[in-house]
Design an enzyme around this catalytic site. Structure first.
Site, PDB file in Angstrom:
ATOM      1  N   TYR A 124       0.816  -1.327   0.077  1.00  0.00           N
ATOM      2  CA  TYR A 124       0.058   0.102  -0.065  1.00  0.00           C
ATOM      3  C   TYR A 124       0.747   1.388  -0.073  1.00  0.00           C
ATOM      4  O   TYR A 124       0.789   2.297  -0.814  1.00  0.00           O
ATOM      5  CB  TYR A 124      -0.835  -0.007   1.351  1.00  0.00           C
ATOM      6  CG  TYR A 124      -1.646   1.306   1.358  1.00  0.00           C
ATOM      7  CD1 TYR A 124      -2.656   1.538   0.598  1.00  0.00           C
ATOM      8  CD2 TYR A 124      -1.356   2.136   2.419  1.00  0.00           C
ATOM      9  CE1 TYR A 124      -3.563   2.850   0.810  1.00  0.00           C
ATOM     10  CE2 TYR A 124      -2.035   3.393   2.326  1.00  0.00           C
ATOM     11  CZ  TYR A 124      -2.895   3.576   1.447  1.00  0.00           C
ATOM     12  OH  TYR A 124      -3.818   4.961   1.825  1.00  0.00           O
TER      13      TYR A 124
ATOM     14  N   LYS B 237       1.206   4.429  -2.988  1.00  0.00           N
ATOM     15  CA  LYS B 237       0.976   5.808  -2.548  1.00  0.00           C
ATOM     16  C   LYS B 237       2.178   6.524  -3.074  1.00  0.00           C
ATOM     17  O   LYS B 237       2.184   7.730  -3.464  1.00  0.00           O
ATOM     18  CB  LYS B 237       0.626   6.059  -1.067  1.00  0.00           C
ATOM     19  CG  LYS B 237      -0.778   5.401  -0.916  1.00  0.00           C
ATOM     20  CD  LYS B 237      -1.962   6.026  -1.809  1.00  0.00           C
ATOM     21  CE  LYS B 237      -3.290   5.628  -1.492  1.00  0.00           C
ATOM     22  NZ  LYS B 237      -4.157   6.273  -2.216  1.00  0.00           N
TER      23      LYS B 237
END
Length: 261
Positions: free
Chosen positions: A151, A155
């Protein structure tokens, strides 16, 4: 029939930051095309119609090219004034303990689907020389995400990509803004299986405030906005802190079993 000349697409709009961004668009007089990969998107659309906007909901998996094509087809040839690329997926636990298919789906949702959609809509906007793009990145992109490794990596990509695309479009009237929230009070941590972690159980930011910060920055044409003073301080510190230290700090927040009672 359209109710407004202004038209916005918001992805990941069923709940949380995405819903609040869609609500702000509706309040500002935009007709909406909203998307998510769950049935809740239809209920959210019904609520948003109370603002007087024409709202169409599409339940679609934006981790797939077919899903992006279905969403784009739903535009129906309308000129897109605003694209809010907010759809995202998280996944907790150590990388080697994760189902690799689920880890890959995080990449496909957060990066691949976002790129496909922005490429389509961005070309339309450039052709008209008009439009605003808001990408939901994260302050997580500034730090190695121990127990959230995939994750945080996605990002970091989105944060970087948004500034690169903005530079490429600087001689046009198309703006690109990156919204970088911190931990926010949404369903994210439940869906990411992180309710037994410190970050999953502590007080978080208000999604309405985060969405307002992002929307206002987009309308100003800003390059980025970090929502919240604490997050601004954290992101600034991350720029001068060794990656090994940041990884250790992140572990204390995201390792399973760190939840405070």
């Amino acid at each position: 029939m359209p109710n407004s000349e202004k038209f916005a697409i918001v992805t990941g709009a069923s709940t949380g930051i995405g819903y609040e961004l869609a609500k702000r668009c509706a309040a500002e007089g935009y007709d909406l095309l909203i998307a998510a990969d769950e049935q809740q998107i239809e209920q959210s659309a019904e609520t948003l119609r109370a603002f007087g906007a024409d709202v169409r909901a599409v339940e679609v998996d934006l981790a797939t090219r077919d899903g992006v094509e279905k969403l784009y087809a739903a535009v129906g040839g309308r000129s897109i004034d605003v694209l809010i690329a907010n759809a995202g997926r998280g996944l907790g636990r150590g990388f080697l303990d994760q189902d690799v298919k689920e880890a890959t789906r995080v990449v496909d949702t957060n990066i691949s689907g976002t790129l496909w959609l922005i490429h389509k809509v961005g070309n339309d906007m450039r052709g008209r020389n008009k439009g605003r793009i808001l990408i939901t990145g994260s302050i997580a992109g500034f730090m190695p995400g121990s127990f959230q490794a995939v994750y945080n990596g996605t990002k970091a990509f989105l944060n970087s990509f948004s500034f690169a695309l903005r530079e490429e479009l600087k001689d046009t009237e198309v703006t690109v803004t990156c919204l970088m929230p911190g931990a926010t009070e949404t369903d994210f941590f439940r869906r990411a299986d992180m309710l037994d972690t410190d970050v999953g159980t502590t007080e978080k930011d208000d999604p309405t405030k985060v969405a307002d910060d992002g929307f206002n920055a987009m309308m100003r044409g800003d390059g980025d906005v970090v929502s919240g003073l604490k997050n601004k301080m954290q992101s600034a510190a991350a720029n001068i802190t060794p990656s090994s230290v940041l990884a250790g700090q992140h572990r204390k927040l995201s390792e399973p079993g760190t939840a405070k009672n």
